[in-house]
Design a protein around this motif. Structure first.
Motif, short mmCIF file in Angstrom:
data_model
loop_
_atom_site.label_atom_id
_atom_site.label_comp_id
_atom_site.label_asym_id
_atom_site.label_seq_id
_atom_site.Cartn_x
_atom_site.Cartn_y
_atom_site.Cartn_z
N ASP A 126 0.82 -1.21 0.00
CA ASP A 126 0.00 0.00 0.00
C ASP A 126 0.86 1.26 0.00
O ASP A 126 0.66 2.18 -0.79
CB ASP A 126 -0.89 0.05 1.26
CG ASP A 126 -2.06 -0.93 1.17
OD1 ASP A 126 -1.96 -1.87 0.36
OD2 ASP A 126 -3.04 -0.74 1.91
N GLU A 127 1.81 1.26 0.93
CA GLU A 127 2.67 2.42 1.12
C GLU A 127 3.42 2.77 -0.17
O GLU A 127 3.37 3.90 -0.65
CB GLU A 127 3.65 2.02 2.25
CG GLU A 127 4.77 2.96 2.50
CD GLU A 127 5.88 2.27 3.33
OE1 GLU A 127 5.97 1.02 3.33
OE2 GLU A 127 6.64 3.01 3.96
N ALA A 128 4.09 1.79 -0.75
CA ALA A 128 4.89 2.03 -1.94
C ALA A 128 4.02 2.33 -3.16
O ALA A 128 4.36 3.19 -3.99
CB ALA A 128 5.80 0.84 -2.23
N GLN A 129 2.89 1.65 -3.27
CA GLN A 129 1.99 1.87 -4.39
C GLN A 129 1.55 3.33 -4.46
O GLN A 129 1.52 3.92 -5.53
CB GLN A 129 0.76 0.96 -4.25
CG GLN A 129 1.01 -0.46 -4.73
CD GLN A 129 0.97 -0.55 -6.24
OE1 GLN A 129 -0.06 -0.34 -6.85
NE2 GLN A 129 2.10 -0.82 -6.84
N GLU A 130 1.19 3.88 -3.32
CA GLU A 130 0.72 5.28 -3.34
C GLU A 130 1.84 6.24 -3.65
O GLU A 130 1.66 7.19 -4.41
CB GLU A 130 0.01 5.63 -2.02
CG GLU A 130 -1.40 5.01 -2.00
CD GLU A 130 -2.36 5.64 -1.02
OE1 GLU A 130 -1.90 6.20 -0.01
OE2 GLU A 130 -3.58 5.55 -1.26
N ILE A 131 3.02 6.01 -3.10
CA ILE A 131 4.14 6.92 -3.39
C ILE A 131 4.54 6.82 -4.86
O ILE A 131 4.72 7.83 -5.55
CB ILE A 131 5.37 6.58 -2.52
CG1 ILE A 131 5.05 6.69 -1.03
CG2 ILE A 131 6.54 7.51 -2.87
CD1 ILE A 131 6.16 6.17 -0.13
N TYR A 132 4.66 5.58 -5.35
CA TYR A 132 5.12 5.36 -6.73
C TYR A 132 4.13 5.98 -7.73
O TYR A 132 4.52 6.63 -8.70
CB TYR A 132 5.28 3.86 -6.97
CG TYR A 132 6.15 3.48 -8.15
CD1 TYR A 132 6.97 4.41 -8.78
CD2 TYR A 132 6.18 2.18 -8.62
CE1 TYR A 132 7.79 4.04 -9.84
CE2 TYR A 132 6.98 1.80 -9.68
CZ TYR A 132 7.78 2.74 -10.29
OH TYR A 132 8.58 2.36 -11.35
N ALA A 133 2.84 5.77 -7.48
CA ALA A 133 1.83 6.33 -8.38
C ALA A 133 1.86 7.86 -8.29
O ALA A 133 1.75 8.55 -9.30
CB ALA A 133 0.45 5.80 -8.02
N ASP A 134 2.02 8.35 -7.08
CA ASP A 134 1.93 9.79 -6.84
C ASP A 134 3.02 10.59 -7.57
O ASP A 134 2.73 11.61 -8.17
CB ASP A 134 2.03 10.03 -5.33
CG ASP A 134 1.79 11.48 -4.96
OD1 ASP A 134 0.62 11.90 -5.06
OD2 ASP A 134 2.75 12.18 -4.62
N VAL A 135 4.25 10.10 -7.53
CA VAL A 135 5.35 10.90 -8.08
C VAL A 135 5.22 11.17 -9.57
O VAL A 135 5.69 12.18 -10.06
CB VAL A 135 6.75 10.31 -7.77
CG1 VAL A 135 7.11 10.53 -6.32
CG2 VAL A 135 6.83 8.83 -8.13
N ASN A 136 4.58 10.27 -10.29
CA ASN A 136 4.41 10.52 -11.73
C ASN A 136 2.94 10.67 -12.11
O ASN A 136 2.58 10.55 -13.27
CB ASN A 136 5.05 9.39 -12.57
CG ASN A 136 5.22 9.76 -14.03
OD1 ASN A 136 5.60 10.89 -14.34
ND2 ASN A 136 4.91 8.84 -14.93
N PHE A 137 2.10 10.98 -11.14
CA PHE A 137 0.67 11.20 -11.41
C PHE A 137 0.01 10.00 -12.09
O PHE A 137 -0.83 10.14 -12.97
CB PHE A 137 0.46 12.47 -12.23
CG PHE A 137 0.96 13.71 -11.56
CD1 PHE A 137 0.20 14.36 -10.60
CD2 PHE A 137 2.22 14.23 -11.87
CE1 PHE A 137 0.68 15.49 -9.97
CE2 PHE A 137 2.69 15.36 -11.24
CZ PHE A 137 1.92 16.00 -10.28
N GLU A 138 0.44 8.79 -11.69
CA GLU A 138 -0.18 7.58 -12.23
C GLU A 138 -1.18 7.02 -11.23
O GLU A 138 -1.42 7.60 -10.17
CB GLU A 138 0.91 6.54 -12.55
CG GLU A 138 1.80 6.95 -13.71
CD GLU A 138 2.87 5.92 -13.99
OE1 GLU A 138 2.66 5.11 -14.88
OE2 GLU A 138 3.91 5.94 -13.32
N TYR A 139 -1.75 5.88 -11.57
CA TYR A 139 -2.69 5.19 -10.68
C TYR A 139 -1.99 3.98 -10.07
O TYR A 139 -1.30 3.25 -10.78
CB TYR A 139 -3.91 4.69 -11.46
CG TYR A 139 -4.78 5.78 -12.03
CD1 TYR A 139 -5.88 6.25 -11.32
CD2 TYR A 139 -4.50 6.34 -13.27
CE1 TYR A 139 -6.69 7.25 -11.85
CE2 TYR A 139 -5.29 7.34 -13.81
CZ TYR A 139 -6.39 7.80 -13.09
OH TYR A 139 -7.18 8.78 -13.62
#
Ligand code: FE
Length: 334
Positions: A271-284
């Motif tokens: 959960d933690e990494a998914q949200e950060i990873y998606a967030d930095v490049n405006f992905e889902y």
């Protein structure tokens, strides 16, 4: 051998993991820092814009690569086809990532996704709902724009059309889009937003995350103006949903730090990494129940087409052949 992964910090108790990445360093560094903090495993990164699969193949059994981070299911499949991967066997990954975003043979795992949507002129487009199939209607004559039909983003979309509509229908749609173009395909996705801003076209194909990147671009603030001139329509939202593609990861065939690599892959699906990873490049995030960046949430809700990514990958070659056959990049013919 060229020493490319020279350690810059003293060895950590947890050892290390070597990452080859097509993703820019600033996209992954926040995640890797957190991973290192939690596990004590140092993460070394090599980034490039091309040729990493070939490099891993050339390095052979001495390759330091543990994982490859890439974008587009076509490239992930290609890595597998080159024989530079080994199966990712992990119950954690299988629990976190829906099967439609994973290779059934475990060759790759999706980590983030993006939709291929419509950028619509706020001034000149009144429609609220549109489908990819609608683009061939006569009212769009001379009003569409897009980047090259052979770009992986459009190949993914056209492959999706083949999967959903059949190759005959898909060919008609690609031809119909070609004939409704305002100009020959050129530039990248942001250039299409600029063309809308400049009044050169009214409706364009573009990936969701560029909207976030343009809206927040401080190095080239005029991009914020391009973003303001358009809004996003999520195609086919009343039907099967919007075509999506993934960024993802493969485990290198000769990974010298395989156990650490699996730990990192599992971490990237949390959960933690998914949200950060998606967030930095405006992905889902691909893991269900998690949210994208606020800018992307504000575009509206995306309903992703549930077509499995491997299905989409299967039709890429045919999609590319259609683009050539109808000379899509030559622009309108009728
Ligand atoms: Fe892109």
């Amino acid at each position: 051998m060229v020493a490319v992964l020279a350690p810059v910090a003293p060895a950590l108790a947890g050892g290390e993991v070597n990452i080859y990445s097509y993703r820019q360093p600033d996209l992954i560094q926040p995640l890797l820092d957190r991973f290192t903090k939690e596990t004590g495993i140092r993460a070394n990164v090599v980034t490039a814009s091309a040729g990493l699969e070939e490099r891993i193949a050339a390095e052979g059994e001495f390759s330091p690569a543990d994982i490859l981070l890439s974008v587009d299911v076509g490239r992930l499949e290609n890595a597998k086809a080159l024989g530079i991967t080994q199966p990712i066997e992990s119950k954690v990954v299988e629990q976190n990532i829906p099967a439609i975003y994973r290779d059934p043979d475990h060759g790759w795992v999706g980590l983030t996704m993006r939709g291929r949507v419509f950028y619509a002129s706020r001034e000149r487009v009144k429609e609220e709902k549109l489908s990819y199939e609608d683009l061939i209607r006569p009212e769009w004559k001379g009003r569409l724009c897009t980047r090259s039909g052979q770009h992986v983003y459009n190949i993914g979309l056209f492959a999706n059309l083949i999967a959903n509509d059949g190759v005959g229908e898909a060919t008609k749609i690609v031809e119909g889009i070609r004939d409704n173009l305002a100009m020959k395909p050129s530039g990248d996705d942001r250039a299409q937003a600029k063309a809308i801003w400049a009044g050169e076209c009214d409706l364009a194909l573009g990936n969701t995350y560029y909207v976030g990147l343009m809206e927040t671009d401080t190095r080239e603030p005029e991009q914020q103006e391009w973003a303001k001139a358009m809004r996003v329509i999520f195609p086919n939202s009343d039907g099967r949903g919007t075509e999506v593609n993934i960024s993802g990861v493969v485990l290198a065939k000769n990974a010298p730090n395989k156990a650490n690599a699996l730990k990192l892959i599992e971490f990237l699906t949390s959960d933690e990494a998914q949200e950060i990873y998606a967030d930095v490049n405006f992905e889902y995030p691909v893991k269900p129940g998690l949210k994208p960046n606020k800018v992307i949430q504000d575009l509206g809700t995306m309903k992703p087409d549930p077509l499995p990514m491997w299905e989409l990958a299967k039709y890429r070659k045919q999609a590319s052949e259609i683009v050539d056959k109808v000379d899509f990049d030559g622009g309108p013919q009728n």
